[in-house]
Motif scaffolding. Structure first.
Motif, PDB file in Angstrom:
ATOM      1  N   ILE A  49       0.863  -1.179   0.000  1.00 18.78           N
ATOM      2  CA  ILE A  49       0.000   0.000   0.000  1.00 18.78           C
ATOM      3  C   ILE A  49       0.900   1.229   0.000  1.00 18.78           C
ATOM      4  O   ILE A  49       2.041   1.184   0.484  1.00 18.78           O
ATOM      5  N   THR A  60      -4.237  -6.343   4.557  1.00 16.05           N
ATOM      6  CA  THR A  60      -5.349  -5.404   4.433  1.00 16.05           C
ATOM      7  C   THR A  60      -6.678  -6.140   4.397  1.00 16.05           C
ATOM      8  O   THR A  60      -6.767  -7.303   3.980  1.00 16.05           O
ATOM      9  N   PRO A  65      -5.520  -1.222   6.037  1.00 12.62           N
ATOM     10  CA  PRO A  65      -4.386  -1.945   6.640  1.00 12.62           C
ATOM     11  C   PRO A  65      -4.690  -2.363   8.074  1.00 12.62           C
ATOM     12  O   PRO A  65      -5.161  -1.552   8.888  1.00 12.62           O
ATOM     13  N   LYS A  68       1.192  -3.989   9.465  1.00 13.75           N
ATOM     14  CA  LYS A  68       2.224  -3.474   8.572  1.00 13.75           C
ATOM     15  C   LYS A  68       3.563  -4.103   8.937  1.00 13.75           C
ATOM     16  O   LYS A  68       3.902  -4.216  10.117  1.00 13.75           O
TER      17      LYS A  68
END
Length: 708
Positions: A49, A60, A65, A68
């Motif tokens: 992303i 996601t 999201p 991460k």
């Protein structure tokens, strides 16, 4: 089974396997964001992303999201536009910058026999060996918790300098910089729990945030989302946002929108550090607003006010020219563990002067809590909050000259403030016009009987204290042979003003006013600090209301209804006070009136106590003022109130305040969660600091030693 059907079934099965299992050697590229690793139910995916010029490898949900790569590691996470996420043959998962080949983040799973990866239907991305899970996103959360994800005491959510933890006691805490605890939520004393064995936190799919433990007979619900148990096909998740607040969100797959359903800190300005170092948080029409304390400071980044403020002149560059900038209705936030080292009990004068005299103090806050509590702030990080609802006053050390700001809240609400001023002025003028017409008609009718005021003067002339010429005959007729007092109707202006602000009749008597006249009850509530009890609810609940301006109007109203006409301000002064041009002192009780009399006796007239003090006759409404006039206080109080005729406070010596032996910390708050040992707080050097004792000539030179 025929061949075409067998081939179709084989392709379908292979497609299902490839959508779930990912094997070493697989790679995702930031330059191809449509290429992803997807869960079987197609709800979750792993891919890149973009956030401006930076890119993240993320799990996601419908583009949102929920994990991460490197999101919980300082300095990790963002990558460049040519980055790649590589599942290496040794079982390691790596995020690599394409421009430099440097590793941004890695799972550190090489040598553990990893043979495949899976993104399951709950959103958990797992690296597996032949026996089971080796590493997973649920076991290494970043800023989000999903349903069916167990959050343990050894895990942490992070977003910038903010972190969220579950403690072994079952308490939830939010911290700034792993140090300041600005929010905490406990299980509650009603559970009578001695020890939890292995608590975990989970967000249920119905929207309940609960703590689980084998010692609990049932989960303890800590929070409910506002859409609890509503609808179907909705994903709810808990996220620590970049503004330091913890929120529950919900998202329907059909729309892709996320909606806030609960938040931990209801007042965003109470999140420590929200506006950066020395930043002051307040609210405007669009929400929380960050500003600098005064023109002595500049924003660090003009395009991002949350970065804080910097001094134009550093304190060390102006030795001997330090002064204290006063910030009304402002507080420098102080939370554990700093409460024990920065909270003291002295007066407001000492709050300012002690900090000015101390080389280690940079700011202070007087809480106005009736206990003399203050916060002394030392070099480190200052987080400020300003609101018309705050009674506290803060002081910030700057280089002279200090340049005060207009109130941040008033600057944010100038339009509404102007509306209030205009409304009050217009309504009062209109009220006077009507009142003048009614009274003039009545006066003319009374002219033939007893009243003899000259018709050449209007009521406004009388009210505004214009010098008016009366004949002896007019005065004798009006006062019934000099038996009656005239001029008592001058306070109609203040009554109208109070009625506008309160939405009530000034002489209204009801159970809500303790069966007292409204203006009498209103002043008692004002003295207690219960301003909101006085104000009309339609004003109070207006989203743009400026309570500072409302309080100003109430103060003006009380000054205007002083029983002694010489204590009331002129119309010109009233307008200046309403517009903020002239400062307003706290008004005395409007039921107190001074008249010329004799010294040294007491009598009772029509149920009112008459006290004679220093040649003045003081008419009071009851025992409350008698207590104020006990020996040792009467003369000073009388002089102070008497000097209000001149529009100034008495210059007599105020009572001396006893000097405490030193600054002493307040006891720690009970019920606080057990915290890991914090870094040692700044020490207060031993230094002599002047107390707030006063004499007729000013501040005394008495000193004390600050607590070490």
């Amino acid at each position: 089974m025929d061949a075409p059907f067998t081939l179709m079934l084989t392709l379908l099965l292979l497609s299902s396997v490839f959508s779930v299992d990912i094997y070493p050697g697989s790679t995702l590229y930031a330059s191809n964001p449509t290429h992803t690793w997807t869960s079987l139910n197609k709800n979750f995916s792993v891919g890149f992303i973009a956030d401006g010029s930076t890119h993240y490898a993320a799990v996601t949900y419908n583009g949102i999201p929920v994990w991460k790569a490197g999101g919980s590691n300082k300095g990790g996470g963002p990558a460049d536009s040519s980055a790649s996420l590589r599942f290496l043959a040794n079982g390691n998962l790596c995020l690599v910058n394409g421009s430099t080949g440097s590793i941004v983040w890695q799972s550190n799973t090489s040598g553990h026999g990893v043979i495949s990866a899976t993104l399951d239907d709950s959103g958990n991305f797992v690296l597996k060996n032949s026996t089971g899970s080796v590493w997973s996103t649920f076991g290494n959360p970043t800023d989000t918790i999903l349903p069916s994800q167990n959050f343990a005491t050894n895990q942490v959510l992070r977003s910038g300098l903010y972190s969220f933890n579950l403690h072994s006691s079952g308490n939830l805490t939010l911290r700034w910089n792993n140090y300041i605890v600005y929010w905490s939520l406990g299980l509650g004393s009603s559970l009578n729990i001695v020890n939890l064995t292995s608590p975990s936190l989970s967000l249920e799919s119905n929207g309940t945030l609960s703590v689980f433990d084998p010692s609990l007979s049932s989960p303890v619900v800590m929070a409910y989302s506002s859409d609890y148990a509503e609808g179907s096909g909705i994903l709810r998740f808990l996220r620590l946002d970049s503004d330091g607040n913890l929120r529950i969100y919900s998202s329907a797959k059909e729309t892709g929108k996320i909606t806030e359903r609960w938040k931990a800190v209801t007042n965003q300005c109470l999140v420590f550090g929200y506006c950066g170092d020395v930043g002051i948080c307040s609210f405007n029409d669009s929400g929380p607003f960050c500003g600098c304390p005064s023109p002595n400071f500049d924003p660090i980044e003009p395009n991002n006010r949350r970065k804080g403020c910097k001094r134009r002149v550093q304190i060390e560059d102006c030795p001997g020219r330090e002064t204290m900038l006063q910030l009304d209705q402002t507080q420098f936030l102080t939370y554990p563990p700093e409460l024990d080292t920065q909270r003291f009990a002295v007066g407001i004068a000492a709050c300012r002067l002690n900090c000015l005299s101390s080389g280690s103090c940079i700011a202070s806050t007087a809480l106005a809590d009736g206990l003399g509590s203050i916060y002394m702030k030392f070099p480190g990080f200052l987080s400020g909050y300003q609101s018309p609802a705050l009674r506290s006053t803060s002081f910030l050390k700057v280089c002279d000259p200090n340049i005060p700001n207009p109130s941040i809240s008033s600057r944010n609400a100038r339009g509404y403030q102007a509306w209030i001023v205009a409304s009050v002025v217009i309504c009062t003028i209109f009220g006077f016009v009507v009142l003048e017409g009614v009274l003039l008609l009545w006066l003319r009718r009374k002219n033939r009987k007893s009243w003899g005021f000259s018709s050449q003067y209007s009521l406004l002339d009388y009210v505004s204290r214009v010098l008016i010429q009366f004949s002896y005959k007019e005065l004798r007729s009006t006062t019934k042979g000099f038996k009656d007092k005239i001029g008592g109707g001058e306070f109609g202006y203040g009554m109208v003003l109070l009625e506008i602000v309160s939405g009530r009749r000034s002489f209204e008597v009801s159970p809500e006013t303790d069966h007292k006249k409204f203006f009498v009850w209103a002043f008692e509530e004002f003295e207690k600090g219960n301003v909101k009890e006085i104000v009309d609810k339609s004003i109070l609940h207006h989203e743009e209301v400026n309570m500072g301006q409302v309080i100003r109007a109430i103060q003006v109203g009380f000054w205007c209804i002083q029983e002694n006409p010489s204590h009331r301000p002129t119309m010109g002064k009233v307008v200046q006070m309403l517009e903020g041009i002239t400062a307003i002192r706290n008004p005395p009780n409007p039921n107190v009136v001074f008249e010329e009399g004799f010294n040294g006796k007491n009598e009772n007239v029509s149920g009112h106590d008459i006290w004679y003090v220093s040649g003045k006759r003081l008419l009071t409404g009851g025992a409350r003022l008698r207590r104020l006039l006990r020996p040792g206080r009467a003369n000073g109080d009388a002089r102070e109130r008497g000097d209000m005729r001149e529009g100034r406070m008495a210059q007599s010596s105020p009572p001396r305040l006893p000097a405490p032996p030193g600054l002493w910390p307040s006891p720690p708050l009970s019920g606080s969660p057990p915290l890991p040992p914090p870094p040692p707080p700044p020490r207060i050097p031993s230094t002599s600091v002047p107390l707030a004792t006063t004499t007729a000539t000013g501040i005394s030179t008495e000193c004390f030693e600050a607590s070490k």
